[in-house]
Design a protein around this motif. Sequence first.
Motif, PDB file in Angstrom:
ATOM      1  N   VAL A   1       1.098  -0.852  -0.322  1.00 24.83           N
ATOM      2  CA  VAL A   1      -0.127  -0.048   0.370  1.00 24.83           C
ATOM      3  C   VAL A   1       1.290   1.586  -0.345  1.00 24.83           C
ATOM      4  O   VAL A   1       1.693   1.525   1.047  1.00 24.83           O
ATOM      5  CB  VAL A   1      -1.019  -0.125   1.007  1.00 24.83           C
ATOM      6  CG1 VAL A   1      -1.756   1.403   1.410  1.00 24.83           C
ATOM      7  CG2 VAL A   1      -1.736  -1.596   0.994  1.00 24.83           C
ATOM      8  N   ASP A   2       0.379   1.852  -1.120  1.00 31.34           N
ATOM      9  CA  ASP A   2       1.496   3.210  -1.070  1.00 31.34           C
ATOM     10  C   ASP A   2       1.888   4.818  -1.546  1.00 31.34           C
ATOM     11  O   ASP A   2       0.501   4.692  -1.243  1.00 31.34           O
ATOM     12  CB  ASP A   2       2.299   2.524  -2.686  1.00 31.34           C
ATOM     13  CG  ASP A   2       3.133   3.484  -3.605  1.00 31.34           C
ATOM     14  OD1 ASP A   2       4.451   3.894  -2.153  1.00 31.34           O
ATOM     15  OD2 ASP A   2       3.688   3.796  -4.388  1.00 31.34           O
ATOM     16  N   VAL A   3       1.907   5.181   0.024  1.00 29.69           N
ATOM     17  CA  VAL A   3       2.096   6.558  -0.188  1.00 29.69           C
ATOM     18  C   VAL A   3       3.231   7.008  -1.700  1.00 29.69           C
ATOM     19  O   VAL A   3       3.641   7.397  -1.434  1.00 29.69           O
ATOM     20  CB  VAL A   3       2.428   7.041   1.426  1.00 29.69           C
ATOM     21  CG1 VAL A   3       2.076   8.804   1.100  1.00 29.69           C
ATOM     22  CG2 VAL A   3       1.781   6.136   2.453  1.00 29.69           C
TER      23      VAL A   3
ATOM     24  N   SER B   1      -1.741   9.207  -3.747  1.00 30.92           N
ATOM     25  CA  SER B   1      -1.928   9.468  -2.363  1.00 30.92           C
ATOM     26  C   SER B   1      -1.412  11.541  -2.094  1.00 30.92           C
ATOM     27  O   SER B   1      -2.781  11.798  -1.120  1.00 30.92           O
ATOM     28  CB  SER B   1      -1.167   8.258  -1.754  1.00 30.92           C
ATOM     29  OG  SER B   1      -2.153   7.499  -1.975  1.00 30.92           O
TER      30      SER B   1
ATOM     31  N   TRP C   1       2.547  14.996   3.335  1.00 30.09           N
ATOM     32  CA  TRP C   1       2.901  13.542   3.840  1.00 30.09           C
ATOM     33  C   TRP C   1       4.089  14.198   5.259  1.00 30.09           C
ATOM     34  O   TRP C   1       4.771  15.882   4.953  1.00 30.09           O
ATOM     35  CB  TRP C   1       3.706  12.820   3.488  1.00 30.09           C
ATOM     36  CG  TRP C   1       4.602  11.516   4.269  1.00 30.09           C
ATOM     37  CD1 TRP C   1       5.325  11.496   4.995  1.00 30.09           C
ATOM     38  CD2 TRP C   1       3.394  10.489   4.587  1.00 30.09           C
ATOM     39  NE1 TRP C   1       5.067  10.420   5.923  1.00 30.09           N
ATOM     40  CE2 TRP C   1       4.191   9.620   5.691  1.00 30.09           C
ATOM     41  CE3 TRP C   1       1.946  10.229   4.641  1.00 30.09           C
ATOM     42  CZ2 TRP C   1       3.643   8.839   6.418  1.00 30.09           C
ATOM     43  CZ3 TRP C   1       1.898   9.018   4.788  1.00 30.09           C
ATOM     44  CH2 TRP C   1       3.092   8.367   6.180  1.00 30.09           C
TER      45      TRP C   1
ATOM     46  N   LEU D   1      -4.588   7.642   8.830  1.00 34.61           N
ATOM     47  CA  LEU D   1      -3.869   5.552   8.682  1.00 34.61           C
ATOM     48  C   LEU D   1      -4.786   4.845   9.509  1.00 34.61           C
ATOM     49  O   LEU D   1      -4.705   3.650   9.199  1.00 34.61           O
ATOM     50  CB  LEU D   1      -2.150   5.860   9.352  1.00 34.61           C
ATOM     51  CG  LEU D   1      -1.594   7.014   8.012  1.00 34.61           C
ATOM     52  CD1 LEU D   1      -0.682   7.306   9.768  1.00 34.61           C
ATOM     53  CD2 LEU D   1      -1.290   6.658   8.091  1.00 34.61           C
TER      54      LEU D   1
ATOM     55  N   MET E   1      -7.674   3.924   7.394  1.00 36.98           N
ATOM     56  CA  MET E   1      -7.316   2.938   6.278  1.00 36.98           C
ATOM     57  C   MET E   1      -6.909   1.680   6.919  1.00 36.98           C
ATOM     58  O   MET E   1      -7.210   0.492   6.105  1.00 36.98           O
ATOM     59  CB  MET E   1      -5.774   2.992   5.818  1.00 36.98           C
ATOM     60  CG  MET E   1      -4.904   2.294   4.448  1.00 36.98           C
ATOM     61  SD  MET E   1      -3.259   3.163   4.194  1.00 36.98           S
ATOM     62  CE  MET E   1      -2.298   3.380   5.685  1.00 36.98           C
TER      63      MET E   1
ATOM     64  N   SER F   1      -2.078   2.315  -4.281  1.00 38.17           N
ATOM     65  CA  SER F   1      -2.304   3.415  -3.653  1.00 38.17           C
ATOM     66  C   SER F   1      -3.105   3.772  -2.606  1.00 38.17           C
ATOM     67  O   SER F   1      -4.179   3.651  -2.182  1.00 38.17           O
ATOM     68  CB  SER F   1      -2.948   4.813  -4.820  1.00 38.17           C
ATOM     69  OG  SER F   1      -2.107   4.488  -5.672  1.00 38.17           O
ATOM     70  N   ALA F   2      -2.814   4.185  -1.616  1.00 44.74           N
ATOM     71  CA  ALA F   2      -3.065   4.720  -0.449  1.00 44.74           C
ATOM     72  C   ALA F   2      -4.091   4.956  -0.348  1.00 44.74           C
ATOM     73  O   ALA F   2      -4.976   4.489   0.705  1.00 44.74           O
ATOM     74  CB  ALA F   2      -2.025   4.652   0.419  1.00 44.74           C
ATOM     75  N   THR F   3      -4.454   6.387  -1.079  1.00 50.09           N
ATOM     76  CA  THR F   3      -5.547   7.112  -1.528  1.00 50.09           C
ATOM     77  C   THR F   3      -6.616   6.283  -1.636  1.00 50.09           C
ATOM     78  O   THR F   3      -8.274   6.218  -1.504  1.00 50.09           O
ATOM     79  CB  THR F   3      -5.058   7.994  -2.226  1.00 50.09           C
ATOM     80  OG1 THR F   3      -6.240   8.630  -2.053  1.00 50.09           O
ATOM     81  CG2 THR F   3      -5.738   7.805  -3.788  1.00 50.09           C
TER      82      THR F   3
ATOM     83  N   VAL G   1       2.803  -1.109   4.282  1.00 50.03           N
ATOM     84  CA  VAL G   1       3.023  -0.247   3.299  1.00 50.03           C
ATOM     85  C   VAL G   1       3.623   1.373   4.018  1.00 50.03           C
ATOM     86  O   VAL G   1       4.957   1.432   4.747  1.00 50.03           O
ATOM     87  CB  VAL G   1       1.930   0.660   5.378  1.00 50.03           C
ATOM     88  CG1 VAL G   1       1.244   2.243   4.874  1.00 50.03           C
ATOM     89  CG2 VAL G   1       0.291  -0.100   5.186  1.00 50.03           C
TER      90      VAL G   1
ATOM     91  N   THR H   1       6.229   4.288   1.394  1.00 50.34           N
ATOM     92  CA  THR H   1       6.359   5.463   0.651  1.00 50.34           C
ATOM     93  C   THR H   1       7.237   5.059  -0.260  1.00 50.34           C
ATOM     94  O   THR H   1       8.426   4.644  -0.639  1.00 50.34           O
ATOM     95  CB  THR H   1       7.006   6.460   1.364  1.00 50.34           C
ATOM     96  OG1 THR H   1       8.406   6.353   1.481  1.00 50.34           O
ATOM     97  CG2 THR H   1       6.054   6.719   1.899  1.00 50.34           C
TER      98      THR H   1
END
Length: 602
Positions: A58-60, A64, A71, A78, A81, A294-296, A315, A317
């Motif tokens: 799960v990528d910031v 995102s 950030w 979070l 999430m 994508s984290a979003t 999780v 970045t």
Amino acid sequence: MQQRWIRTLLGFLLTFLMIIPVVTGNRFELLERFEYDLYDVRLRQFLSAEKDPRIVIVDVDEKSLAAEGRWPWNRVKLAEMLDQLFDNYGAAIVGFDMVFSEADQSVDLQQVKSLLKQREADKSIETLLSSLNSDQRFAQAITDRPVVLGYLFDRSLKRLQIGHPGSPVIAEDPILSHLPIPEANGVISSLNEIQSVSVWNGFFDNPMVDSDGVYRRVPILQRYQNEYYPSLALSMMLALFGEQEVVPIVESDATNERNALVAVDVAGMQIPVDQYGAVLVPYRGPQGSFPYISATDVIRGVADPAVLEGAIVLVGTSAAGLLDLRVTPMSNRYSGVEVHANIISGMLDERIQHQPDYTLGVELVQLVLSGLILSLLIPRVSVLASTLVTLAISALLVALNLYAWHEMLWVIPIGYTLVLISVLYLFQQTTGYFFETRNIAQLANQFGQYIPPEVVEELSQQDQSVQLSGESREMSVFFSDVRGFTSLSEQLTPQQLTRLMNIYLTGMTKIIHEQRGTVDKYIGDAVMAFWGAPLKDQDHARHALEAALKMLTVMPELNEQLKQEGLPPVKVGMGINSGAMNVGNMGSSFRMAYTVMGDAVN
């Protein structure tokens, strides 16, 4: 023979000099970089073409950040999430490749608006502010869930102490205390409010980056206050199987005085490590070898459920501005969170390359055998044969190395051995050329006036040197002279006589050389030659006879040349005898000549 032994001994010396830095551990930086390059080549040779769907990142990412803001985000996001991952998507476990060491002072504006709308008269400002505590909300989302928090150890002299690393996986151990496992002075971990509700924690710093700045090895254990703590990847394996500790596997030598950490046991699964408690990262392929979401998309609930259901989630970045990009054998800009994903994948598949504790012994055997074989063989065979032998040994070594890599997951160093093979080959060929050139020059100096150049070349390739001190052989000797030379010479001027003799002797000498004969001397108008030395000739008598017959055949042509220059024709008498003769360098301290003597000559 002596020169070959000199070359062999020099080869042994070069081999010994190459072994010294391997045994002492003081390897040359340039050769160490070469070894790294060979490791990377082998790693890229056996990459997997398929993604591992068990582990999802799960990528910031940039998307995102554009959707959720800069950030670090408010930790309410979070928490949301985590709720999505566990409640809606059914993730098996979640690990954070990040640390939450500072209190979150940001405010979620959407949450503020919602609370203001719902505000009741009896609620105080303090109560409202308490409900806005994002750290508390994040801690609630972690409670009773398989979540692994990340942290990092500090090795500076400041001994930073922010939070705590959680529970050790190995208690104080007198055997492990003597091993070179990385040791930390301090720790930078998550807030106690968050840390207290998490059962599993793992460090994500790497104190073992190679000298060229590339992530090839990562420790999965570090020592802190005499106890041993897990990496993020190892802690996620423990969380996955519901374990709290690992069992170190230590092997001792015959004296029980020298111990080596070779593996750690996790729920019955042995993970090979080196003496530093580190693993070689089992990269599956280039960046993107695992599914990225994508984290979003997770926060807003629009991610693909099929990808996340039952998955091991990391999780992390990948956005360029968040500085979690690493230099790896795969790429110069590789997401740090995917390094952990590769380690977890390798642990699950029990597919981690490693160096056995006897790796040094294997490397020394390679070096010694290669050095001995090449030092003994190259000086004794031709350039072509030595080249083929060198290529064959190199190919066999590489083939065995690749087999060990692929089938047994062994990483056996090969760089020093290949360098030794190359150096020995070039050194032996260079010294061989030097000695060969020197030998040919000596032979040409000794025999160049008597025998043809091709015979000198053949002499230089003989296994034994020419015996100049004298020996007895079965040989043939040849004499010829010009009939009536005295009266003929009285009719000519000195210049005409010289020209006549030069034409005659040149023609006769050429024929002797063509028949592999050795010109002994010119005695006025007479020519003395022999067959059977310095090279042995089993057909010496036939070669001498063929030379004499050919001389008779060319005499008319030679006389025609003399006639064209106004010189009288000549007639020649010849004699051949075969028998035992003494041959060698004979004469005085003032002058020596390679000649024959004996009754057969007389």
